[in-house]
Design a protein around this motif. Structure first.
Motif, PDB file in Angstrom:
ATOM      1  N   ARG A 209       9.817  -3.801  -9.440  1.00 48.85           N
ATOM      2  CA  ARG A 209       9.389  -3.585 -10.823  1.00 48.85           C
ATOM      3  C   ARG A 209       7.883  -3.345 -10.911  1.00 48.85           C
ATOM      4  N   MET A 210       7.206  -3.499  -9.791  1.00 45.39           N
ATOM      5  CA  MET A 210       5.773  -3.276  -9.773  1.00 45.39           C
ATOM      6  C   MET A 210       5.483  -1.794  -9.955  1.00 45.39           C
ATOM      7  N   PRO A 211       4.540  -1.428 -10.820  1.00 49.54           N
ATOM      8  CA  PRO A 211       4.205  -0.010 -11.017  1.00 49.54           C
ATOM      9  C   PRO A 211       3.820   0.654  -9.705  1.00 49.54           C
ATOM     10  N   LEU A 212       4.120   1.935  -9.589  1.00 51.01           N
ATOM     11  CA  LEU A 212       3.871   2.653  -8.357  1.00 51.01           C
ATOM     12  C   LEU A 212       2.386   2.673  -8.009  1.00 51.01           C
ATOM     13  N   TRP A 213       1.526   2.797  -9.023  1.00 54.90           N
ATOM     14  CA  TRP A 213       0.094   2.824  -8.758  1.00 54.90           C
ATOM     15  C   TRP A 213      -0.378   1.512  -8.144  1.00 54.90           C
TER      16      TRP A 213
ATOM     17  N   ALA B 205      -2.156   0.846  -4.557  1.00 52.76           N
ATOM     18  CA  ALA B 205      -3.418   0.099  -4.469  1.00 52.76           C
ATOM     19  C   ALA B 205      -3.309  -1.045  -3.467  1.00 52.76           C
ATOM     20  N   ASP B 206      -2.180  -1.774  -3.488  1.00 56.00           N
ATOM     21  CA  ASP B 206      -1.991  -2.888  -2.557  1.00 56.00           C
ATOM     22  C   ASP B 206      -1.945  -2.397  -1.114  1.00 56.00           C
ATOM     23  N   ALA B 207      -1.282  -1.263  -0.890  1.00 57.89           N
ATOM     24  CA  ALA B 207      -1.186  -0.723   0.472  1.00 57.89           C
ATOM     25  C   ALA B 207      -2.552  -0.253   0.978  1.00 57.89           C
ATOM     26  N   LEU B 208      -3.330   0.383   0.112  1.00 57.27           N
ATOM     27  CA  LEU B 208      -4.670   0.823   0.508  1.00 57.27           C
ATOM     28  C   LEU B 208      -5.583  -0.372   0.776  1.00 57.27           C
ATOM     29  N   ARG B 209      -5.478  -1.390  -0.053  1.00 54.93           N
ATOM     30  CA  ARG B 209      -6.292  -2.598   0.156  1.00 54.93           C
ATOM     31  C   ARG B 209      -5.964  -3.231   1.507  1.00 54.93           C
TER      32      ARG B 209
ATOM     33  N   GLY C 264      -4.943   8.159  -9.315  1.00 52.46           N
ATOM     34  CA  GLY C 264      -6.148   7.807 -10.063  1.00 52.46           C
ATOM     35  C   GLY C 264      -6.146   6.356 -10.496  1.00 52.46           C
ATOM     36  N   SER C 265      -4.991   5.862 -10.935  1.00 55.02           N
ATOM     37  CA  SER C 265      -4.904   4.463 -11.365  1.00 55.02           C
ATOM     38  C   SER C 265      -5.093   3.512 -10.193  1.00 55.02           C
ATOM     39  N   ALA C 266      -4.518   3.868  -9.032  1.00 51.72           N
ATOM     40  CA  ALA C 266      -4.671   3.013  -7.852  1.00 51.72           C
ATOM     41  C   ALA C 266      -6.128   2.944  -7.414  1.00 51.72           C
ATOM     42  N   LEU C 267      -6.791   4.094  -7.356  1.00 51.76           N
ATOM     43  CA  LEU C 267      -8.190   4.112  -6.933  1.00 51.76           C
ATOM     44  C   LEU C 267      -9.086   3.397  -7.942  1.00 51.76           C
ATOM     45  N   ALA C 268      -8.774   3.553  -9.226  1.00 56.18           N
ATOM     46  CA  ALA C 268      -9.552   2.867 -10.252  1.00 56.18           C
ATOM     47  C   ALA C 268      -9.433   1.351 -10.113  1.00 56.18           C
TER      48      ALA C 268
ATOM     49  N   TYR D  84     -13.421  -2.518  -3.778  1.00 56.26           N
ATOM     50  CA  TYR D  84     -13.050  -1.958  -2.481  1.00 56.26           C
ATOM     51  C   TYR D  84     -13.419  -0.480  -2.347  1.00 56.26           C
ATOM     52  N   LEU D  85     -13.771   0.156  -3.431  1.00 51.23           N
ATOM     53  CA  LEU D  85     -14.143   1.562  -3.397  1.00 51.23           C
ATOM     54  C   LEU D  85     -15.376   1.782  -4.258  1.00 51.23           C
ATOM     55  N   GLU D  86     -16.121   2.806  -3.869  1.00 51.90           N
ATOM     56  CA  GLU D  86     -17.242   3.264  -4.678  1.00 51.90           C
ATOM     57  C   GLU D  86     -17.074   4.773  -4.834  1.00 51.90           C
TER      58      GLU D  86
END
Length: 473
Positions: free
Chosen positions: A24-28, A32-36, A68-72, A79-81
């Motif tokens: 049920r977790m949003p795809l974004w 984000a969790d996988a990139l982190r 975009g939502s994941a990176l934001a 974790y990102l700039e």
């Protein structure tokens, strides 16, 4: 310093199966969790520049809004700039370490297979400090290491079946440092290096850091694929092969005598240098390993790397290289551009530990064997779908999951303060996403608590029917 751009397809391979079916977790948020997780693992190096949103969305087959939502979200967490027209650059939030300590207020680290120091470490340093004054009139620069320690390690190899002189030993700052030194001496950009697949992540990083190309030889269900090794060497003409025959990391298996002989013969016949990592050699539980691989064919070029990190304590940061004296002389020249030798205090402490290993190592092995068995029992009880074999040595289990969900599970665990070692860390190009490495180095109560937390995260990922039954040996 300019940041290195990470290609979109390379990032897709690293992400593996990051989407969590039925979640049920949003795809974004899943992205984000996988990139982190990649950032905390170190597989996405600091200062790396990610592909643009449009390019990454196309590569992942998701909407640009999802990316975009994941990176934001990762930018908000630190974790990102991002800069307009320059993409997003990887960094860490202020005060956040790359990995949590094994057990701390920050969480539980089940990605690191290592032990804390025992009381013998304090004893070793106490004796080292007492022995230090007699060395203070010297410069302290020993490119080959403390003569007495080299003699002690040489005698250790001789007792294990490969006659060794002190001038065939060089002290280095850990096994990975030794490998980096060998790579610098023997390889050039683009050279191929044969490795087991899966294999130790920092070995892969060292090989790639030397601008070489690791070439994997898949490990079969048991043992090593000798025919596959021979074929790979014949087809790729590697500069060297890096192997871990003594309680291989991550599988824990030990190479038998017949395989050692065959590998040494292949190396001799093809003039392929073998770099043998013996980091885990002292951590056996059922039977000690056979003689070192260097003992099996005198015509083979074998460089052996050892370490005090797993046998005694990682904080020593001390290792050694066994090789012909002429090879070590060439290594010493390569070393001049890296360091001027290893710390004297650590060498004195390691010498004391090796001299007293008969009193230290049996108790350490007994304690680890008990933790190994408790860990196996807990996993059989709480994760009957997980498939594994009891390791002959080393510090961890290599777990096969019913499906390629290791990245998804690790991403979920990270949000609960548990850092897991996914199989993809041990493979090339994102392989082994259906595997986990679970160390049994934590105390039993802490390990059970961590596994129970993982169980609550695992159950939603588990499917009603698994494609295989549990098998343990």
């Amino acid at each position: 310093m300019s940041s290195r751009r990470f290609a979109s397809q390379s990032l897709v391979r690293l992400l593996g199966h990051w989407q969590q079916p039925g979640s049920r977790m949003p795809l974004w948020r899943q992205l984000a969790d996988a990139l982190r997780l990649l950032i905390l693992d170190g597989r996405l190096a600091l200062d790396t520049r990610l592909p643009g949103e449009r390019e990454l969305a196309a590569a992942l087959a998701v909407s640009r809004t999802t990316v975009g939502s994941a990176l934001a979200h990762l930018r908000e967490e630190g974790y990102l700039e991002s800069r307009h027209g320059s993409g997003s650059r990887v960094l860490l939030p202020a005060g956040r370490p790359m990995q949590a300590s094994a057990v701390s207020g920050e969480g539980v680290d089940l990605s690191t297979a290592a032990l804390g120091a025992g009381p013998e470490i304090h004893q070793a340093y106490t004796h080292a400090i007492a022995a230090l004054p007699q060395h203070l009139q010297q410069t302290g620069y020993e490119r080959f290491g403390l003569p007495a320690l080299r003699e002690t390690i040489a005698a250790r190899y001789s007792a294990r079946g490969v006659p060794t002189q002190a001038d065939e030993i060089m002290i280095v700052n850990g096994a990975v440092s030794g490998l980096a030194m060998v790579l610098r001496m023997l390889t050039g950009p683009g050279d191929r290096v044969v490795v087991d697949h899966p294999t130790y992540p920092l070995a892969i990083a060292a090989i790639q850091g030397a601008s070489c190309r690791p070439v994997g030889v898949s490990l079969p269900e048991r043992g090593w694929d000798v025919a596959g090794f021979a074929a790979t060497v014949a087809q790729t003409s590697p500069r060297l092969a890096w192997l871990m025959p003594d309680f291989h990391n991550p599988t824990g298996r030990c190479m038998d005598i017949a395989t050692r002989q065959a590998i040494a013969d292949i190396a001799a016949n093809t003039r392929t240098t073998l770099v043998v990592d013996e980091t885990m050699v002292d951590l056996w539980y059922d039977a000690p390993p056979p003689a070192p691989l260097a003992a099996f064919n005198s015509r083979a070029s074998v460089i052996t790397i050892g370490s005090a990190g797993k046998s005694f304590w990682g904080g020593l940061r001390l290792g050694w290289i066994r090789a012909p004296a002429r090879t070590l002389a060439a290594l010493a020249q390569a070393r001049d551009t890296l360091d001027l030798g290893s710390p004297l205090l650590e060498q004195l402490a390691t010498q004391w530990l090796i001299e007293h290993e008969a009193q230290i190592l049996p108790a350490r092995r007994q304690m680890l064997a008990l933790r190994r068995d408790i860990c196996g029992a807990l996993m059989r009880e709480h994760f009957p779908q997980w498939r594994f074999e009891v390791p002959q040595g080393g510090l961890s289990y290599w777990i096969e999951l019913p499906d390629s969900v290791a990245t998804s599970l690790a991403a979920r665990a990270e949000t609960q303060g548990i850092h897991l070692g996914t199989g993809t860390r041990f493979g090339l190009a994102g392989a082994f996403d259906r595997y986990l490495r679970i160390p049994f180095t934590l105390e039993s109560a802490a390990l059970e608590e961590a596994l129970l937390k993982i169980k609550t995260l695992w159950l939603p990922l588990d499917k009603a029917e698994t494609p295989f039954r549990r098998r343990v040996i």
